[in-house]
Design a protein around this motif. Structure first.
Motif, PDB file in Angstrom:
ATOM      1  N   THR A  70       7.840   2.616 -33.838  1.00  0.00           N
ATOM      2  CA  THR A  70       7.576   2.328 -32.648  1.00  0.00           C
ATOM      3  C   THR A  70       6.553   1.197 -32.377  1.00  0.00           C
ATOM      4  O   THR A  70       5.876   0.822 -33.253  1.00  0.00           O
ATOM      5  N   VAL A  71       6.594   0.554 -31.262  1.00  0.00           N
ATOM      6  CA  VAL A  71       5.747  -0.248 -30.734  1.00  0.00           C
ATOM      7  C   VAL A  71       5.346  -0.123 -29.331  1.00  0.00           C
ATOM      8  O   VAL A  71       5.906   0.737 -28.709  1.00  0.00           O
ATOM      9  N   ASP A  72       4.163  -0.431 -28.829  1.00  0.00           N
ATOM     10  CA  ASP A  72       3.518  -0.286 -27.522  1.00  0.00           C
ATOM     11  C   ASP A  72       4.448  -0.907 -26.425  1.00  0.00           C
ATOM     12  O   ASP A  72       4.455  -0.371 -25.284  1.00  0.00           O
ATOM     13  N   HIS A  73       4.989  -2.060 -26.765  1.00  0.00           N
ATOM     14  CA  HIS A  73       5.523  -2.863 -25.905  1.00  0.00           C
ATOM     15  C   HIS A  73       6.622  -3.905 -26.719  1.00  0.00           C
ATOM     16  O   HIS A  73       6.763  -3.926 -27.681  1.00  0.00           O
ATOM     17  N   ALA A  74       7.543  -4.464 -25.809  1.00  0.00           N
ATOM     18  CA  ALA A  74       8.590  -5.317 -26.309  1.00  0.00           C
ATOM     19  C   ALA A  74       8.286  -6.750 -26.776  1.00  0.00           C
ATOM     20  O   ALA A  74       9.220  -7.334 -27.306  1.00  0.00           O
ATOM     21  N   HIS A  75       7.075  -7.105 -26.531  1.00  0.00           N
ATOM     22  CA  HIS A  75       6.461  -8.535 -26.745  1.00  0.00           C
ATOM     23  C   HIS A  75       7.298  -9.403 -26.130  1.00  0.00           C
ATOM     24  O   HIS A  75       7.778 -10.360 -26.351  1.00  0.00           O
ATOM     25  N   ASN A  76       7.718  -9.048 -24.734  1.00  0.00           N
ATOM     26  CA  ASN A  76       8.521  -9.773 -24.109  1.00  0.00           C
ATOM     27  C   ASN A  76       8.553  -9.230 -22.554  1.00  0.00           C
ATOM     28  O   ASN A  76       8.890  -8.181 -22.395  1.00  0.00           O
ATOM     29  N   LEU A  77       7.951 -10.048 -21.667  1.00  0.00           N
ATOM     30  CA  LEU A  77       7.433  -9.593 -20.272  1.00  0.00           C
ATOM     31  C   LEU A  77       9.174  -9.151 -19.603  1.00  0.00           C
ATOM     32  O   LEU A  77       8.962  -8.204 -19.010  1.00  0.00           O
ATOM     33  N   TYR A  78      10.135 -10.009 -19.794  1.00  0.00           N
ATOM     34  CA  TYR A  78      11.252  -9.483 -19.336  1.00  0.00           C
ATOM     35  C   TYR A  78      12.291  -8.315 -20.053  1.00  0.00           C
ATOM     36  O   TYR A  78      12.517  -7.362 -19.382  1.00  0.00           O
ATOM     37  N   PHE A  79      12.257  -8.248 -21.316  1.00  0.00           N
ATOM     38  CA  PHE A  79      12.867  -7.192 -21.835  1.00  0.00           C
ATOM     39  C   PHE A  79      12.090  -6.000 -21.649  1.00  0.00           C
ATOM     40  O   PHE A  79      12.663  -4.667 -21.687  1.00  0.00           O
ATOM     41  N   ASN A  80      10.762  -5.910 -21.620  1.00  0.00           N
ATOM     42  CA  ASN A  80       9.986  -4.801 -21.448  1.00  0.00           C
ATOM     43  C   ASN A  80       9.946  -4.226 -19.972  1.00  0.00           C
ATOM     44  O   ASN A  80      10.149  -3.043 -20.001  1.00  0.00           O
ATOM     45  N   PHE A  94       6.771 -19.025 -41.045  1.00  0.00           N
ATOM     46  CA  PHE A  94       7.198 -18.168 -41.875  1.00  0.00           C
ATOM     47  C   PHE A  94       7.272 -16.550 -41.309  1.00  0.00           C
ATOM     48  O   PHE A  94       8.034 -15.688 -41.443  1.00  0.00           O
ATOM     49  N   GLN A  95       5.922 -16.274 -40.608  1.00  0.00           N
ATOM     50  CA  GLN A  95       5.663 -15.020 -40.462  1.00  0.00           C
ATOM     51  C   GLN A  95       5.774 -14.468 -39.103  1.00  0.00           C
ATOM     52  O   GLN A  95       5.610 -15.286 -38.105  1.00  0.00           O
ATOM     53  N   GLY A  96       6.244 -13.237 -38.950  1.00  0.00           N
ATOM     54  CA  GLY A  96       6.157 -12.698 -37.767  1.00  0.00           C
ATOM     55  C   GLY A  96       6.919 -13.235 -36.427  1.00  0.00           C
ATOM     56  O   GLY A  96       7.939 -13.703 -36.629  1.00  0.00           O
ATOM     57  N   SER A  97       6.514 -12.936 -35.251  1.00  0.00           N
ATOM     58  CA  SER A  97       7.133 -13.240 -34.155  1.00  0.00           C
ATOM     59  C   SER A  97       8.495 -13.230 -33.872  1.00  0.00           C
ATOM     60  O   SER A  97       8.807 -11.772 -34.025  1.00  0.00           O
ATOM     61  N   PHE A  98       9.347 -13.988 -33.784  1.00  0.00           N
ATOM     62  CA  PHE A  98      10.732 -13.881 -33.269  1.00  0.00           C
ATOM     63  C   PHE A  98      11.514 -13.076 -34.112  1.00  0.00           C
ATOM     64  O   PHE A  98      12.473 -12.539 -33.928  1.00  0.00           O
ATOM     65  N   HIS A  99      11.323 -13.407 -35.564  1.00  0.00           N
ATOM     66  CA  HIS A  99      12.129 -12.581 -36.557  1.00  0.00           C
ATOM     67  C   HIS A  99      11.903 -11.154 -36.388  1.00  0.00           C
ATOM     68  O   HIS A  99      12.705 -10.367 -36.445  1.00  0.00           O
ATOM     69  N   ASN A 100      10.632 -10.719 -36.340  1.00  0.00           N
ATOM     70  CA  ASN A 100      10.502  -9.364 -36.063  1.00  0.00           C
ATOM     71  C   ASN A 100      10.781  -8.756 -34.491  1.00  0.00           C
ATOM     72  O   ASN A 100      11.155  -7.778 -34.301  1.00  0.00           O
ATOM     73  N   ARG A 101      10.627  -9.750 -33.581  1.00  0.00           N
ATOM     74  CA  ARG A 101      10.744  -9.415 -31.971  1.00  0.00           C
ATOM     75  C   ARG A 101      12.019  -9.251 -31.624  1.00  0.00           C
ATOM     76  O   ARG A 101      12.245  -8.444 -30.550  1.00  0.00           O
ATOM     77  N   VAL A 102      12.947  -9.889 -32.303  1.00  0.00           N
ATOM     78  CA  VAL A 102      14.484  -9.605 -31.989  1.00  0.00           C
ATOM     79  C   VAL A 102      14.808  -8.010 -32.201  1.00  0.00           C
ATOM     80  O   VAL A 102      15.235  -7.369 -31.363  1.00  0.00           O
ATOM     81  N   THR A 103      14.077  -7.536 -32.933  1.00  0.00           N
ATOM     82  CA  THR A 103      14.281  -6.077 -33.190  1.00  0.00           C
ATOM     83  C   THR A 103      13.838  -5.167 -32.106  1.00  0.00           C
ATOM     84  O   THR A 103      14.631  -4.226 -31.239  1.00  0.00           O
ATOM     85  N   PHE A 104      12.644  -5.645 -31.517  1.00  0.00           N
ATOM     86  CA  PHE A 104      12.069  -4.932 -30.266  1.00  0.00           C
ATOM     87  C   PHE A 104      12.893  -5.444 -29.146  1.00  0.00           C
ATOM     88  O   PHE A 104      13.344  -4.416 -28.125  1.00  0.00           O
ATOM     89  N   TRP A 105      13.765  -6.524 -28.710  1.00  0.00           N
ATOM     90  CA  TRP A 105      14.298  -6.943 -27.792  1.00  0.00           C
ATOM     91  C   TRP A 105      15.846  -6.295 -27.809  1.00  0.00           C
ATOM     92  O   TRP A 105      16.096  -5.816 -26.701  1.00  0.00           O
ATOM     93  N   VAL A 106      16.288  -5.826 -29.128  1.00  0.00           N
ATOM     94  CA  VAL A 106      17.689  -5.371 -29.113  1.00  0.00           C
ATOM     95  C   VAL A 106      17.429  -4.033 -28.587  1.00  0.00           C
ATOM     96  O   VAL A 106      18.415  -3.369 -28.036  1.00  0.00           O
TER      97      VAL A 106
END
Length: 297
Positions: A208-218, A162-174
């Motif tokens: 803000t976050v330090d990185h996109a939590h994705n090598l390719y989007f970052n 239920f927690q974290g990961s892709f639910h939150n990281r989609v925001t970073f990727w967008v």
């Protein structure tokens, strides 16, 4: 630079086996120390009457449990290949013990995508080489322990499902995509992802976050089209080197399995984290040089 320096040394077969021996043993000892550190952390919190939280093993030299998980996933594939090869460990029990310690530490990180990447790569290794009985027993016991931990811990169940990961990281990727669209050729600059304003679920709130939590989007956001092109070219070129190594020495060869496993983990875990920096980057380029030297031998 590290790749080109190391590749010259890895042309020697004895150097390659000695390198794997030291790497696996050192990581096994670091894994044991990481469990010791986490046990003391939990003990100290209990002494202060504070909740200990879940087990999150971290290597001292790597740090954050997600980063430690990725590093240990790479090290697990190296240890697995080395322990299946009689030329690396003259005393097979030593290689098995180090491999088990690394595997247990990887489980203890609870780094989900690292665990998934390592498990998938391990399955591919087993397609190439029939696993020995001790390894099958270890996997069976580890699966039982992992299942028991998930069933017995509400925090682990919540983190797993239920927690974290892709639910939150989609925001970073967008946000990374939007930054790329504004600066497609230059990106926002190295280490500048933290300056991208992220829209959270509340439109009036920013973060803000330090990185996109994705090598390719970052890479896309920070270095634009030239950066992502260079990254994909580098990954594909090194993948081709490993494939050539497999065709030359056989797909059961320990050099192919070790370097291929590290490449697979970096590429797959890169979908969920930035894997090409710090200790993970050092290990990756060393193992790519390992593949280059083995292929040219």
């Amino acid at each position: 630079l590290l790749f080109w320096i190391a590749a010259d040394h890895f042309h020697n077969e004895k150097f390659r086996t000695d390198f794997l021996w030291h790497l696996v043993i050192a990581t096994g000892l670091a894994s044991l120390l990481a469990w010791w550190d986490d046990a003391w952390r939990i003990h100290a919190l209990h002494a202060l009457l504070k909740p200990a939280g879940q087990v999150r093993v971290e290597l001292r030299s790597v740090g954050h449990f997600n980063q430690s998980g990725i590093y240990l996933a790479m090290a697990w594939l190296i240890a697995l290949a080395a322990s299946l090869e009689t030329r690396v460990f003259y005393h097979s029990w030593l290689g098995r013990m180090a491999t088990v310690l690394i595997g247990l530490a990887l489980l203890g990180t609870t780094a989900r995508f690292a665990l998934l990447s390592a498990a998938t790569a391990t399955g591919l290794v087993f397609l190439c080489r029939r696993p020995p009985r001790w390894l099958v027993c270890f996997f069976g016991i580890a699966a039982v322990l992992a299942l028991a931990a998930v069933l017995g811990s509400s925090s682990l169940r919540g983190r797993l499902f239920f927690q974290g990961s892709f639910h939150n990281r989609v925001t970073f990727w967008v946000s990374a995509r939007d930054a790329f669209q504004h600066r497609p050729w230059t990106g926002v600059g190295l280490n500048n992802f933290r300056n991208i304003q992220l829209h959270t679920e509340s439109l009036s709130d920013h973060g803000t976050v330090d990185h996109a939590h994705n090598l390719y989007f970052n890479t896309l956001a920070q270095m634009g089209l030239p950066g992502i092109a260079a990254l994909l070219l580098m990954i594909s070129t090194m993948g081709a080197t490993i494939w050539h190594l497999g065709k030359k020495r056989g797909f059961k060869d320990f050099a192919f399995l070790a370097s291929g496993g590290v490449w697979f983990v970096l590429v797959m875990a890169g979908l969920s984290n930035t894997t090409l920096h710090h200790e993970m980057s050092v290990l990756f380029f060393l193992m790519m040089a390992f593949a280059e030297g083995s292929s040219s031998d």
